[in-house]
Scaffold this motif. Structure first.
Motif: not given
Length: 444
Positions: A33-37, A161-163, A295-308
């Motif tokens: 989702g983050g890098f194919m485009s 965030n890997l790249p 920045y896209l990683g931010t939505y993953g990080l926040v989704s992690m905390f919200f899920a927690l």
């Protein structure tokens, strides 16, 4: 005599182990989702052509998900279980596709890699959804899907965030025109390793419950045996889907239209609007594209905390799933729309933090609402059918829905794709008001 299995309540680590494979699945999805485009643009794709290059992914999901769900409902092996064979097959194929995707030298190769990758991930993904419903009593369903979402959030943040991480340790993030940078290749390679190893962890650490009566199970499977019988039963299940599922389908349509828009256009929209860079071979563009991944990683990080937070709340009390989902989607909608109005790049963290709240809810609440209204014997096929409401909006978007709507409603600038995504997500939130079945909206 029918043997009724009373499902015991599981502790956090038991639920964590059986969902851990989703870490790898989300590594695949986040990199895709983050890098194919970015890969498509590097290989020469025009911005308006990008959604069409994504078309194979949702088309494949439309076919694969209900078929895999149907087959997994009818699979049982005393050693390998019901869902785990599909975890393994999907993991092996996904790993190969993820590793080779950034080595594409032409657009058709990249589009083909995306097709194989998405098909393979779908083979593993839907049985993981069904496994939560298989293993947990209804009182723990919200909790189980939220723990799954917590793992998905971790995977989204790290993989996105890997790249950027590769660039920080000295791996080049630029290359000759038409060549994918090494930072992206290394990121996809790491993702392939994580995908395979995390799914294998779940396979080895999780036991599945056998059918309640093995003789009845085998007899029913024998009676429905055959290719055409399988398709006939899938279509019968589609025709007889619960009303709650149809209403949730509308919510899912607008939700996934929004996220497909983000995956297709976040990189070109943000690199152009915020960073003022369009030359895919330039250092400025590739630095900006790395930042978009961050920045896209931010939505993953926040989704992690919200899920927690949701995991803690759902382990202690009953929640109104509908209201949680509605307000979460509306928050993400405003996050997307804010991208148009900001000027400082750091403010993208705020925008995608709001999107992360939506993402956490999308990956848990609809499945928790659905699982309480579906026959447990048909859980796999209905989870697969339910995901038709994920892929159909992506197909609509890829076939021109995005390009037509953002230009017709807002304007020619590609940043308006993010405004369209926000509008769609707010509509998804409001559609939750249609759901009134208490068995879906509340924990039992």
């Amino acid at each position: 005599m029918l043997k009724i299995i009373e499902k015991p309540r599981l502790n956090f680590w038991q639920i964590w182990n059986m969902s851990f494979g989703f870490l790898g699945i989300q590594f695949g999805f986040a990199l895709q989702g983050g890098f194919m485009s970015r890969i498509f643009q590097t290989l020469g794709a025009e911005k308006d052509a990008i959604p069409l290059l994504w078309i194979a992914a949702p088309l494949t999901g439309l076919l694969v998900q209900p078929i895999v769900g149907y087959l997994s409902d009818r699979t049982w092996h005393p050693t390998f279980g019901r869902r785990k064979p599909f975890f393994f097959i999907g993991a092996v194929l996904s790993t190969a596709a993820l590793f080779f995707a950034p080595y594409s030298s032409a657009l058709w190769m990249a589009a083909g890699s995306l097709w194989i990758l998405d098909a393979s991930i779908n083979i593993s993904m839907e049985p993981f959804r069904a496994l939560v419903a298989d293993k947990l009593p209804d009182s723990q369903r919200s909790y189980g899907f939220v723990v799954q979402t917590l793992i998905i959030g971790i995977g989204t943040w790290v993989a996105s965030n890997l790249p950027w991480m590769m660039t920080q340790i000295g791996i080049p993030n630029t290359a000759e025109p038409g060549i994918i940078p090494d930072s992206v290749k290394f990121a996809f390679g790491i993702g392939a390793f994580v995908l395979l190893s995390s799914i294998l962890f779940t396979i080895f650490k999780t036991e599945e419950y056998p059918p309640e009566d093995l003789q009845i199970f085998q007899r029913e499977n024998e009676e429905s045996k055959g290719f055409f019988n399988g398709f006939k039963e899938i279509f019968k299940n589609i025709a007889e889907m619960p009303m709650v599922m149809k209403k949730l389908g509308l919510v899912q349509f607008f939700s996934w239209f929004a996220f497909f828009t983000m995956w297709s256009f976040a990189t070109p929209a943000i690199t152009e609007h915020i960073f003022k860079s369009t030359d895919t071979a330039s250092v400025a563009y590739n630095d900006a594209a790395d930042s978009v991944g961050n920045y896209l990683g931010t939505y993953g990080l926040v989704s992690m905390f919200f899920a927690l937070i949701l995991a803690f709340v759902t382990s202690k009390m009953k929640i109104n799933r509908k209201l949680v989902h509605m307000f979460s989607l509306i928050a993400g909608g405003f996050g997307f729309i804010l991208i148009y109005y900001i000027s400082a790049p750091w403010m993208l963290h705020i925008c995608f933090a709001l999107v992360g709240i939506s993402w956490a809810s999308i990956l848990s609440m609809p499945y928790a609402m659905l699982s309480g209204t579906v026959n447990p014997k048909q859980m796999g096929v209905y989870m697969g059918i339910f995901n038709m409401f994920i892929v159909i909006p992506q197909i609509v978007a890829a076939l021109g829905g995005i390009n037509f709507l953002y230009k017709f409603l807002f304007g020619e600038e590609v940043i308006f794709t993010m405004v369209l995504a926000g509008t769609s997500l707010i509509l998804a939130g409001l559609c939750n008001l249609l759901i009134t079945d208490r068995g879906a909206t509340h924990d039992v």
